[in-house]
Scaffold this active site. Structure first.
Site, mmCIF file in Angstrom:
data_model
loop_
_atom_site.group_PDB
_atom_site.id
_atom_site.type_symbol
_atom_site.label_atom_id
_atom_site.label_comp_id
_atom_site.label_asym_id
_atom_site.label_seq_id
_atom_site.Cartn_x
_atom_site.Cartn_y
_atom_site.Cartn_z
ATOM 1 N N GLU A 303 12.189 55.393 156.806
ATOM 2 C CA GLU A 303 11.835 57.042 155.834
ATOM 3 C C GLU A 303 11.730 55.204 154.389
ATOM 4 O O GLU A 303 10.742 56.257 153.465
ATOM 5 C CB GLU A 303 13.554 57.145 155.244
ATOM 6 C CG GLU A 303 14.193 57.719 154.214
ATOM 7 C CD GLU A 303 13.464 59.478 153.978
ATOM 8 O OE1 GLU A 303 13.622 59.759 155.715
ATOM 9 O OE2 GLU A 303 12.570 59.466 153.469
ATOM 10 N N ASP A 307 8.389 56.713 152.016
ATOM 11 C CA ASP A 307 8.397 57.199 151.092
ATOM 12 C C ASP A 307 7.272 56.553 150.125
ATOM 13 O O ASP A 307 6.463 56.950 149.251
ATOM 14 C CB ASP A 307 9.983 56.686 150.865
ATOM 15 C CG ASP A 307 10.529 58.297 151.054
ATOM 16 O OD1 ASP A 307 10.205 59.310 152.110
ATOM 17 O OD2 ASP A 307 11.957 58.034 151.402
ATOM 18 N N SER A 508 10.241 64.736 154.335
ATOM 19 C CA SER A 508 10.500 63.065 153.533
ATOM 20 C C SER A 508 9.266 63.095 152.638
ATOM 21 O O SER A 508 8.880 62.031 151.894
ATOM 22 C CB SER A 508 11.371 62.391 154.369
ATOM 23 O OG SER A 508 12.453 62.925 154.672
ATOM 24 N N ASP A 550 -1.935 78.799 146.967
ATOM 25 C CA ASP A 550 -0.968 79.941 147.532
ATOM 26 C C ASP A 550 -0.805 79.790 148.948
ATOM 27 O O ASP A 550 -1.913 79.806 149.939
ATOM 28 C CB ASP A 550 -0.506 80.824 147.106
ATOM 29 C CG ASP A 550 0.667 82.353 147.549
ATOM 30 O OD1 ASP A 550 1.718 81.425 147.823
ATOM 31 O OD2 ASP A 550 0.092 83.498 147.184
ATOM 32 N N ILE A 551 0.829 78.732 150.180
ATOM 33 C CA ILE A 551 0.271 79.386 150.808
ATOM 34 C C ILE A 551 0.931 80.999 151.560
ATOM 35 O O ILE A 551 2.165 81.019 152.070
ATOM 36 C CB ILE A 551 1.300 77.989 151.905
ATOM 37 C CG1 ILE A 551 0.616 77.028 150.619
ATOM 38 C CG2 ILE A 551 1.288 78.282 152.742
ATOM 39 C CD1 ILE A 551 -0.617 76.315 151.625
ATOM 40 N N GLY A 569 2.446 85.092 146.620
ATOM 41 C CA GLY A 569 3.271 84.519 145.806
ATOM 42 C C GLY A 569 4.048 83.765 146.345
ATOM 43 O O GLY A 569 4.356 83.128 147.742
ATOM 44 N N ASP A 571 7.843 82.367 148.426
ATOM 45 C CA ASP A 571 8.898 82.525 149.031
ATOM 46 C C ASP A 571 9.139 81.326 149.852
ATOM 47 O O ASP A 571 8.922 80.227 149.734
ATOM 48 C CB ASP A 571 7.399 82.822 150.484
ATOM 49 C CG ASP A 571 6.623 81.547 150.440
ATOM 50 O OD1 ASP A 571 6.828 80.869 151.004
ATOM 51 O OD2 ASP A 571 4.866 82.221 150.713
#
Ligand SMILES: *[C@@H]1O[C@H](CO)[C@@H](O)[C@H](O)[C@H]1NC(C)=O
Ligand SMILES: *[C@@H]1O[C@H](CO)[C@@H](O)[C@H](O)[C@H]1NC(C)=O
Length: 589
Positions: A303, A307, A508, A550-551, A569, A571
């Site tokens: 992790e 990162d 992550s 936007d996705i 928009g 979500d």
């Protein structure tokens, strides 16, 4: 000058601490329950009293003198509309003034501590000036002080042990003055704070899109799968390739690691040589070890490697600081409280911080969540933008059936959410593929119960809820703060781990990617003598909207259901969308 008084005020405060009980002490034996669970929280069992000699550092969060001052000031520096105050962040001393308790609050708490024989030398002011820390209190004394019964609790699933109490009390006279005491009844699971990266190791990594300077990018028509989301792909997709950082002496990016996780500088070096053609990355890396942690470069954690590698991949050569928060000596510690104590005490804090770890909301108190959240507000006020992961379990892990036999999506049943769904951090969800980029099914999203909808979501969230209609009614909290705010790629990110390459998937990874991009924006501002962005959301939900892509496809499944859909928009899957660095920079004023 308004802020000169602060220093004077805190001097008075310390004098009061030292100057002991007033003649008319309130009845300290008149104890009333401050908080108590009906039973030991689910999944925890008591192992009995801690060994004799166990001590606790107790944090007493005090009500500030001016209750709304902190949040009012935060919005003044974070909303682009505020002429003169926008991005005029405050210093450590100025914030301490804003959050200072009333003198009589300190006086009361102090005489209560005196009554219990706690010497003023073991008491100090922390967390930016709103908290009293009692260092090294014995468990026996903590039990008396708080009418508590501290025990060692073990998590039945993960075997982690912590020292907590099922309930605690305070003298009635202190209830108004004390917001919460930590650690007491928040049973935070150490294991759950790690958002396990999904492991999709597929051998050697091949970047699908190479776009190193001048090289043409092959754009396939229709949706394209990304075998591996390499740094060059991400830098092309989010349009950071053309920008060269140049505020390296002032701008910095922080990455938080809990559980004692720390990264391998050798793996980072190899990763950056391979993916950014950069051989000198180590000179931009600082590792800060807190809470009895041990930094062992030969035992890195996946992790932590993920990162730091993606933060650097985006923001190199910006200086990076990795904070490795150890487990602490006795299971009494609360890791976020430890880190916040440290970071708020610093004069200079990295302007961008990426956090890929989250608490479960289930057994944290609202008071505790508010307290932690206020400290993130302090970070924002001091000019720090915090990015936090939305979690890897869509709308919920498992069946989401609660103990009353009812299904609810709420964070209560999402083990990896969200002490930091708080309104003063920017929550990051996940995407994959491109042309178009779509939501990943595991992208955490929804409406936590602890925090009501913040003002910057006034338009975005109701628009989504109208579209949703009655679907899932009763399964989520329609007045809660919606998460996430933004999103980024989180599938098949190649990392180097113990000198081997493997692909990781998880929110992550998305978080340091966005953190790196925001850090570049801060670099541009700082290198032209302007203030950093600080708390991002008021900008993102307002003028910044146009700088995001936007996705509108995909959904986050969970609880045995399809989950929420990504739509035009905002979500609760991908938030407002993914960042476009060039458009963002173009819009900075
Ligand atoms: C990830 O995959 C590699 C290679 O298959 C394996 O060695 C490693 O243990 C896996 N890590 C996790 C967290 O499952
Ligand atoms: C829903 O969210 C609001 C705002 O945070 C909160 O006051 C309320 O208690 C929540 N509802 C439930 C059932 O937890």
């Amino acid at each position: 000058m308004r802020y000169h008084c602060i220093i004077v005020l805190s001097v008075i405060a310390i004098d009061l601490l030292a100057s002991l009980a007033k003649p008319l002490s309130p009845p300290w034996d008149n104890m009333h329950v401050k908080h108590s669970w009906n039973a030991v929280p689910t999944n925890w069992v008591s192992l009995g009293r801690p060994p004799p000699g166990t001590t606790i550092d107790l944090y007493i969060a005090l009500k500030p003198n001016r209750e709304d001052a902190l949040i009012d000031a935060l919005y003044e520096v974070s909303e682009p509309g505020h002429q003169g105050t926008y991005r005029a962040h405050l210093t450590k001393e100025q914030v301490a003034d804003l959050v200072a308790p009333r003198p009589e609050t300190l006086e009361l708490v102090n005489s209560w501590l005196e009554y219990h024989g706690i010497s003023s030398s073991s008491v100090s002011m922390t967390h930016g000036g709103n908290t009293l820390k009692l260092k090294g209190v014995s468990v026996t004394q903590a039990n008396t002080l708080l009418g508590a019964s501290y025990q060692v609790y073990r998590h039945v699933e993960w075997g982690e042990t912590i020292v907590r109490t099922v309930g605690y009390s305070l003298p009635r006279a202190l209830h108004w003055h004390v917001l919460t005491v930590v650690p007491t009844t928040s049973f935070v699971s150490l294991r759950a704070q790690w958002q396990t990266p999904r492991n999709d190791s597929r051998g050697d990594t091949v970047g699908l899109v190479k776009s190193a300077s001048g090289e043409p990018v092959t754009i396939l028509s229709g949706r394209a799968k990304v075998d591996f989301a390499t740094p060059s792909f991400l830098r092309w997709l989010y349009d950071t390739e053309a920008y060269r950082p140049n505020a390296m002496d002032k701008n910095a990016l922080g990455v938080l690691g809990l559980k004692g996780d720390s990264p391998s500088p050798a793996d980072l070096g190899a990763f950056m040589r391979k993916y950014r053609n950069a051989g000198d990355v180590i000179k931009y890396l600082t590792i800060v070890v807190l809470n009895d942690g041990v930094f062992d470069p030969t035992h890195p954690h996946e992790e932590a490697n993920l990162d730091i590698q993606y933060a650097e991949a985006m923001a190199y050569p910006t200086p990076h600081t990795f904070y490795s928060i150890g487990r602490g000596p006795s299971g009494t510690d609360d890791w976020y409280i430890t880190w916040l104590e440290y970071i708020l005490d610093q004069r200079d804090i990295p302007q961008t911080i990426s956090i890929s770890y989250g608490y479960q909301e289930i057994s944290t108190l609202r008071e505790y969540a508010f307290y932690v959240c206020d400290m993130f507000a302090i970070l924002g006020l001091r000019g720090v933008g915090v990015l936090a992961s939305s979690g890897n379990h869509g709308i919920g892990r498992g069946t989401c059936v609660n103990k009353d036999g009812m299904v609810r999506f709420i964070p209560r049943f999402l083990p990896y959410r969200h002490a930091f769904s708080g309104p003063y951090v920017t929550v990051v969800g996940g995407t994959t593929d491109y042309q178009p980029e779509v939501a990943v099914t595991f992208s955490g999203g929804g409406f936590p119960d602890h925090f009501e909808r913040p003002p910057y979501q006034r338009r975005a969230v109701p628009t989504f809820l109208e579209d949703l209609g009655s679907r899932y009614q009763g399964l989520y909290n329609d007045s809660g703060r919606g998460i996430p705010d933004v999103a980024a790629q989180s599938m098949n990110l190649p990392i180097l781990f113990n000198n081997r390459e493997q692909g990781e998937s998880g929110i992550s990874g998305a978080t340091p990617i966005v953190g790196g991009i925001i850090s570049l924006l801060n670099d541009q501002l700082i290198s032209t003598a302007r203030g950093p962005l600080g708390f991002l959301n008021p900008w993102l939900y307002g003028r910044g909207l146009a700088t995001l892509d936007d996705i509108t496809q995909g959904s986050n499944s969970g609880c045995g259901m399809d989950g929420f859909s990504a739509i035009a928009g905002w979500d609760p899957v991908t938030g407002l969308g993914t960042p476009n660095s060039r458009r963002m920079m173009g819009q900075l004023v």
